[in-house]
Design an enzyme around this catalytic site. Structure first.
Site, PDB file in Angstrom:
ATOM      1  N   THR A   6       0.845  -1.203   0.000  1.00  0.00           N
ATOM      2  CA  THR A   6       0.000   0.000   0.000  1.00  0.00           C
ATOM      3  C   THR A   6       0.879   1.251   0.000  1.00  0.00           C
ATOM      4  OG1 THR A   6      -1.743  -1.203   1.157  1.00  0.00           O
ATOM      5  CG2 THR A   6      -1.855   1.198   1.251  1.00  0.00           C
ATOM      6  N   THR A  18      13.106   5.215   9.556  1.00  0.00           N
ATOM      7  CA  THR A  18      14.108   4.200   9.917  1.00  0.00           C
ATOM      8  C   THR A  18      13.727   2.842   9.336  1.00  0.00           C
ATOM      9  OG1 THR A  18      14.503   5.404  11.951  1.00  0.00           O
ATOM     10  CG2 THR A  18      15.297   3.127  11.883  1.00  0.00           C
ATOM     11  N   ASN A  78      -6.147 -10.071  -7.257  1.00  0.00           N
ATOM     12  CA  ASN A  78      -6.236 -10.725  -5.954  1.00  0.00           C
ATOM     13  C   ASN A  78      -7.570 -11.417  -5.688  1.00  0.00           C
ATOM     14  OD1 ASN A  78      -6.820  -7.801  -5.975  1.00  0.00           O
ATOM     15  ND2 ASN A  78      -7.578  -8.181  -3.919  1.00  0.00           N
ATOM     16  N   HIS A 116       4.054 -10.156   3.423  1.00  0.00           N
ATOM     17  CA  HIS A 116       3.215 -11.130   4.120  1.00  0.00           C
ATOM     18  C   HIS A 116       2.422 -12.055   3.198  1.00  0.00           C
ATOM     19  CE1 HIS A 116      -0.813  -9.029   3.965  1.00  0.00           C
ATOM     20  NE2 HIS A 116      -0.039  -8.009   3.697  1.00  0.00           N
ATOM     21  N   SER A 120       4.630  -7.219  -1.375  1.00  0.00           N
ATOM     22  CA  SER A 120       4.311  -7.271   0.044  1.00  0.00           C
ATOM     23  C   SER A 120       4.907  -8.533   0.670  1.00  0.00           C
ATOM     24  CB  SER A 120       2.788  -7.277   0.170  1.00  0.00           C
ATOM     25  OG  SER A 120       2.428  -7.314   1.509  1.00  0.00           O
ATOM     26  N   GLN A 152       0.420 -10.117  -5.788  1.00  0.00           N
ATOM     27  CA  GLN A 152      -0.010 -11.521  -5.905  1.00  0.00           C
ATOM     28  C   GLN A 152       0.804 -12.280  -6.950  1.00  0.00           C
ATOM     29  OE1 GLN A 152      -2.093 -12.826  -3.778  1.00  0.00           O
ATOM     30  NE2 GLN A 152      -3.145 -11.048  -2.918  1.00  0.00           N
ATOM     31  N   CYS A 154      -9.858  -7.566   2.048  1.00  0.00           N
ATOM     32  CA  CYS A 154     -10.122  -6.140   2.218  1.00  0.00           C
ATOM     33  C   CYS A 154     -11.603  -5.853   2.103  1.00  0.00           C
ATOM     34  CB  CYS A 154      -9.365  -5.349   1.170  1.00  0.00           C
ATOM     35  SG  CYS A 154      -7.678  -5.913   1.072  1.00  0.00           S
TER      36      CYS A 154
HETATM   37  N1  PLP Z   1      -2.373  -5.064  -3.832  1.00  0.00           N
HETATM   38  C1  PLP Z   1      -2.874  -6.303  -3.891  1.00  0.00           C
HETATM   39  C2  PLP Z   1      -3.189  -6.918  -5.222  1.00  0.00           C
HETATM   40  C3  PLP Z   1      -3.090  -7.028  -2.710  1.00  0.00           C
HETATM   41  O1  PLP Z   1      -3.595  -8.263  -2.785  1.00  0.00           O
HETATM   42  C4  PLP Z   1      -2.778  -6.426  -1.474  1.00  0.00           C
HETATM   43  C5  PLP Z   1      -3.024  -7.135  -0.200  1.00  0.00           C
HETATM   44  O2  PLP Z   1      -4.113  -7.556   0.089  1.00  0.00           O
HETATM   45  C6  PLP Z   1      -2.240  -5.120  -1.465  1.00  0.00           C
HETATM   46  C7  PLP Z   1      -2.055  -4.479  -2.667  1.00  0.00           C
HETATM   47  C8  PLP Z   1      -1.861  -4.419  -0.178  1.00  0.00           C
HETATM   48  O3  PLP Z   1      -0.699  -4.980   0.361  1.00  0.00           O
HETATM   49  P1  PLP Z   1      -0.162  -4.581   1.820  1.00  0.00           P
HETATM   50  O4  PLP Z   1      -0.984  -5.349   2.786  1.00  0.00           O
HETATM   51  O5  PLP Z   1       1.269  -5.023   1.835  1.00  0.00           O
HETATM   52  O6  PLP Z   1      -0.271  -3.121   1.949  1.00  0.00           O
END
Ligand code: PLP
Length: 377
Positions: free
Chosen positions: A73, A240, A148, A204, A202, A182, A324
């Protein structure tokens, strides 16, 4: 932890033990701030440099093209908000972008930008549609690599080609950005060969920690972020650096990306098996043919929230569209409607998503539960 069959890996993946160990090792052994000039600072800086080099190598990019952020994000925000420094022009995105991208359109409009949203009929953006939208004032195109909600793989290589051809004819530069959260280790994304200008990732989603992300910039020198603050990350992202999380991300990626082709093939087989079971039970698959092995979207016999609750009662964690959508209600559904899926089907859509450590036994258990729930209708 209660026994569960976890099939919501597109929302987040569990932290791997190696990643956790790397986190604690770095947190304990490198306590300095990489910006400090004393010994502990220098050691932390060297460690940061080492992690950056290792991750850049794995991603087949240069280390000076890689910047650490707090997540995708933020990486996306850094790139899109940088447009606010420039004279307004046009931005083109797809109708299936994550809110991390799509939510910028009203802000840009407020600042005098023209926006265009490309349809994604069947889940995929068409290079012809992009070609038709390019205008001399277009400054950015932002189209994700893998969706996603459905896992649809976008034709990024072709889309960039369309942009480059336009640039050549009109002698102007258009920034091609691809949210690739993804795609990392899950599809055949090629940042350099496809000539992508910027991409977000990302930690995670690949067994790394939450709160750590990456930004790829092909030409960092030409990029001016809105917030460079303390000048960390070569002035591209102030604040940081989260060194322990960066070490954990490196460890997670080493495991995720090792032998990833054969892992992806195995997950594709699992996805195919579950798809076959669903199709045999009369359920429609929403993920297009060209989609990530890691995401399977289908039409359940009940509204999504009812079916995911029924699954949850059986110990299965799955999702309605995207995680989300729990915050921004109906987001997953909106993406499906934007793909041209009828509302009554979009309402019943359920997403099952895999990790590269999902086992055949877990898949068999899921198939058993899906059959039971669908046949009991
Ligand atoms: N973009 C996509 C396609 C995602 O699937 C996600 C996470 O759900 C994000 C952006 C946001 O990622 P982050 O949680 O690292 O901000």
């Amino acid at each position: 932890m209660a026994m569960s069959l976890y099939f919501d890996n597109a929302a987040t993946t569990p932290l791997s033990e190696r990643a956790l160990k790397a986190y604690t090792d770095t947190a304990l052994n490198f306590p300095g701030n990489p910006s400090s000039s004393h010994r502990l600072g220098i050691e932390a800086r060297r460690k940061l440099d080492d992690e950056r080099s290792a991750i850049a190598r794995m991603m087949e990019i240069e280390k000076n093209q890689l910047f650490f952020t707090s997540g995708a994000t933020e990486s996306i925000a850094a790139v899109i908000s940088s447009l606010l420094f420039t004279t307004p022009g046009k931005i083109i995105i797809s109708a299936i972008e994550h809110e991390a991208v799509a939510s910028w359109l009203p802000i840009l409009k407020e600042h005098g930008w023209t926006t265009a949203t490309l349809k994604a009929k069947g889940g995929t953006v068409s290079p012809h549609d992009l070609e038709a939208e390019l205008t001399p004032d277009t400054k950015m195109v932002a189209i994700m690599s893998v969706n996603n909600v459905t896992g649809a793989i976008q034709p990024v290589e072709e889309l960039v080609k369309v942009v480059r051809a336009y640039e050549k004819d009109h002698k102007r530069k258009i920034f091609f950005f691809s949210d690739s959260v993804q795609a990392l280790g899950k599809s055949g994304l090629k940042l350099r060969a496809w000539d992508i200008d910027g991409a977000s990732f990302s930690g995670h989603k690949v067994n790394g920690p939450r709160g750590i992300g990456m930004l790829y910039l092909k030409n960092p020198a030409s990029f001016r972020p809105l917030a460079s603050a303390g000048g960390q990350e070569e002035g591209k992202r102030g604040g940081t650096e989260n060194l322990p999380a960066i070490s954990a991300l490196r460890a997670a990626l080493e495991d995720w990306l090792s032998d990833s082709e054969s892992k992806n093939k195995r997950i594709q087989e699992i996805k195919d098996k579950i798809s076959e079971c669903l199709t045999a039970a009369g359920r429609e698959i929403l993920s297009p043919a060209v989609s990530s092995p890691y995401i399977l979207s289908f039409v359940s016999p009940f509204p999504s929230e009812v079916f995911t609750r029924m699954l949850s009662d059986k110990g299965v964690e799955a999702s309605a569209g995207s995680a989300c959508s729990n915050n921004a209600k109906g987001e997953g559904e909106k993406i499906l409607l934007n793909m041209g899926i009828r509302p009554e089907k979009a309402r019943n859509a359920v997403r099952i998503s895999f990790s590269n450590s999902t086992t055949e036994e877990e898949a068999e258990s899921l198939i058993r539960i899906l059959r039971e729930l669908i046949n009991a209708k």
